[in-house]
Design an enzyme around this catalytic site. Structure first.
Site, PDB file in Angstrom:
ATOM      1  N   TYR A 149       0.853  -1.207   0.000  1.00 21.36           N
ATOM      2  CA  TYR A 149       0.000   0.000   0.000  1.00 21.36           C
ATOM      3  C   TYR A 149       0.885   1.252   0.000  1.00 21.36           C
ATOM      4  CZ  TYR A 149      -3.726   3.263   1.293  1.00 21.36           C
ATOM      5  OH  TYR A 149      -4.607   4.319   1.307  1.00 21.36           O
ATOM      6  N   LYS A 153       1.170   4.084  -3.022  1.00 22.08           N
ATOM      7  CA  LYS A 153       0.876   5.513  -2.852  1.00 22.08           C
ATOM      8  C   LYS A 153       2.127   6.363  -3.132  1.00 22.08           C
ATOM      9  CE  LYS A 153      -3.522   5.095  -1.885  1.00 22.08           C
ATOM     10  NZ  LYS A 153      -4.556   5.527  -2.839  1.00 22.08           N
TER      11      LYS A 153
HETATM   12  P1  NAP Z   1     -13.354   2.395   0.628  1.00 27.91           P
HETATM   13  O1  NAP Z   1     -14.407   2.865   1.560  1.00 27.91           O
HETATM   14  O2  NAP Z   1     -12.855   1.006   0.726  1.00 27.91           O
HETATM   15  O3  NAP Z   1     -13.840   2.714  -0.875  1.00 27.91           O
HETATM   16  C1  NAP Z   1     -13.032   2.378  -1.964  1.00 27.91           C
HETATM   17  C2  NAP Z   1     -13.793   2.583  -3.241  1.00 27.91           C
HETATM   18  O4  NAP Z   1     -12.940   2.171  -4.327  1.00 27.91           O
HETATM   19  C3  NAP Z   1     -15.052   1.741  -3.321  1.00 27.91           C
HETATM   20  O5  NAP Z   1     -16.131   2.491  -3.842  1.00 27.91           O
HETATM   21  C4  NAP Z   1     -14.660   0.614  -4.262  1.00 27.91           C
HETATM   22  O6  NAP Z   1     -15.691   0.115  -5.072  1.00 27.91           O
HETATM   23  C5  NAP Z   1     -13.667   1.316  -5.175  1.00 27.91           C
HETATM   24  N1  NAP Z   1     -12.851   0.306  -5.853  1.00 27.91           N
HETATM   25  C6  NAP Z   1     -11.985  -0.578  -5.291  1.00 27.91           C
HETATM   26  N2  NAP Z   1     -11.501  -1.408  -6.221  1.00 27.91           N
HETATM   27  C7  NAP Z   1     -12.061  -1.039  -7.408  1.00 27.91           C
HETATM   28  C8  NAP Z   1     -11.973  -1.525  -8.726  1.00 27.91           C
HETATM   29  N3  NAP Z   1     -11.206  -2.570  -9.025  1.00 27.91           N
HETATM   30  N4  NAP Z   1     -12.691  -0.913  -9.687  1.00 27.91           N
HETATM   31  C9  NAP Z   1     -13.493   0.143  -9.396  1.00 27.91           C
HETATM   32  N5  NAP Z   1     -13.621   0.656  -8.152  1.00 27.91           N
HETATM   33  C10 NAP Z   1     -12.933   0.056  -7.159  1.00 27.91           C
HETATM   34  O7  NAP Z   1     -12.035   3.295   0.771  1.00 27.91           O
HETATM   35  P2  NAP Z   1     -11.837   4.841   1.151  1.00 27.91           P
HETATM   36  O8  NAP Z   1     -11.332   4.879   2.528  1.00 27.91           O
HETATM   37  O9  NAP Z   1     -13.028   5.621   0.788  1.00 27.91           O
HETATM   38  O10 NAP Z   1     -10.595   5.180   0.196  1.00 27.91           O
HETATM   39  C11 NAP Z   1     -10.686   6.049  -0.913  1.00 27.91           C
HETATM   40  C12 NAP Z   1      -9.284   6.470  -1.296  1.00 27.91           C
HETATM   41  O11 NAP Z   1      -8.681   7.150  -0.180  1.00 27.91           O
HETATM   42  C13 NAP Z   1      -8.360   5.300  -1.633  1.00 27.91           C
HETATM   43  O12 NAP Z   1      -7.538   5.640  -2.724  1.00 27.91           O
HETATM   44  C14 NAP Z   1      -7.529   5.142  -0.368  1.00 27.91           C
HETATM   45  O13 NAP Z   1      -6.278   4.541  -0.625  1.00 27.91           O
HETATM   46  C15 NAP Z   1      -7.402   6.582   0.067  1.00 27.91           C
HETATM   47  N6  NAP Z   1      -7.107   6.764   1.490  1.00 27.91           N
HETATM   48  C16 NAP Z   1      -7.900   6.214   2.439  1.00 27.91           C
HETATM   49  C17 NAP Z   1      -7.573   6.381   3.781  1.00 27.91           C
HETATM   50  C18 NAP Z   1      -8.409   5.791   4.871  1.00 27.91           C
HETATM   51  O14 NAP Z   1      -7.921   5.690   6.015  1.00 27.91           O
HETATM   52  N7  NAP Z   1      -9.662   5.421   4.633  1.00 27.91           N
HETATM   53  C19 NAP Z   1      -6.440   7.121   4.127  1.00 27.91           C
HETATM   54  C20 NAP Z   1      -5.651   7.671   3.136  1.00 27.91           C
HETATM   55  C21 NAP Z   1      -5.989   7.490   1.812  1.00 27.91           C
HETATM   56  P3  NAP Z   1     -16.993  -0.675  -4.548  1.00 27.91           P
HETATM   57  O15 NAP Z   1     -17.909   0.356  -4.014  1.00 27.91           O
HETATM   58  O16 NAP Z   1     -17.495  -1.319  -5.756  1.00 27.91           O
HETATM   59  O17 NAP Z   1     -16.527  -1.613  -3.507  1.00 27.91           O
END
Ligand code: NAP
Length: 244
Positions: A149, A153
């Site tokens: 991961y 990033k």
């Molecule tokens: P999340 O709740 O797990 O949502 C991820 C989204 O990405 C979901 O809608 C999922 O689709 C979609 N996705 C995953 N694989 C995919 C694929 N193969 N094709 C199309 N869509 C796909 O995660 P989040 O926390 O909102 O994260 C959003 C972004 O923020 C990510 O890039 C993550 O790395 C970044 N981020 C998150 C955090 C954290 O702590 N949460 C911190 C820093 C950065 P489905 O709805 O179909 O499952």
């Protein structure tokens, strides 16, 4: 901030749940056309029920050709948020090839693929654009069990900078946001355990995780003309974690 995205077409990837879903809902308030892309149809169906004005597109971004073809049907796009992401957590020595490939395909390769199609069209149309990649504090700081991961990033940050360099002359800005933990499904995966959460919270000077809206505010700012001279940055939204 007084924001209007009237006549703009805005694509958010990974908009089925978490940050992307809330971002699509927020962007729909600024009068543009919001297109929400994600993998799971049912998540997009409930999003559409919540706001019928949001257009939806179901595609698995790990499928290079299907993704390119899907993006071509919704051009032109003036603003793009590459938000789709996965987190495969495992000790470095136990991480599998399939976990490595999935992470790199979703978190890095899809950003490259989708941005290429969108930016090529922006250049053809001679229109200015703004692209925001959702990176992470994990691009700068090593986190236990996060090896692939963090690597993904880190790659997103360098892709952001190289895209900014090459697309800037076409009036297309490219930036990333780098949040700390946000308690979405992904955030819970790594940090729901109170012991782990405490170890992270102790390193964040503000003493708390980020709220979804705090990430969205930064993305909206970077998409908008309010940030018209900002290009190629990786913006921490981390309560000071990376400053320590
Ligand atoms: P999340 O709740 O797990 O949502 C991820 C989204 O990405 C979901 O809608 C999922 O689709 C979609 N996705 C995953 N694989 C995919 C694929 N193969 N094709 C199309 N869509 C796909 O995660 P989040 O926390 O909102 O994260 C959003 C972004 O923020 C990510 O890039 C993550 O790395 C970044 N981020 C998150 C955090 C954290 O702590 N949460 C911190 C820093 C950065 P489905 O709805 O179909 O499952």
């Amino acid at each position: 901030m007084n924001i209007s995205f009237e006549s703009k077409r805005i694509l958010v990837t990974g908009a089925g749940q978490g940050i992307g879903r809330e971002l699509a809902l927020r962007l729909s308030k600024y009068n543009g056309t919001v297109i929400a892309l994600s993998k799971t149809k049912s998540n997009l169906e409930t999003l559409k029920q919540q706001n019928p004005r949001i257009q939806t597109i179901v595609v698995d971004v790990t499928d290079w050709e299907a993704t390119r073809n899907a993006i071509k049907t919704i051009l032109p796009i003036h603003m793009l948020v590459n938000n789709a992401g996965v987190a495969c957590l495992a000790p470095f020595l136990q991480l599998t090839e399939s976990q490595f490939d999935l992470t790199m395909n979703v978190n890095v390769k899809s950003v490259f693929n989708i941005s290429q199609v969108v930016a090529e069209n922006m250049i053809e149309q001679k229109c200015a654009g703004s692209i925001v990649n959702v990176s992470s504090q994990a691009s700068h700081a090593a986190l236990k069990d996060h090896s692939v991961y963090c690597a993904s990033k880190g790659a997103v940050d360098m892709l952001t900078k190289t895209m900014a360099l090459e697309l800037g002359p076409h009036n297309i800005r490219v930036n990333s946001v780098n949040p700390t933990v946000v308690m979405t499904a992904m955030g819970k995966l790594g940090w729901e355990d109170p012991k782990k959460a405490r170890s992270m919270l102790e390193k964040i000077p503000l003493g708390r995780f980020a709220e979804v809206d705090e990430v969205i505010d930064a993305i909206v700012y970077l998409l908008s003309d309010r940030s018209s001279m900002i290009n190629g940055i990786t913006l921490p939204i981390d309560g000071g974690f990376l400053a320590t």
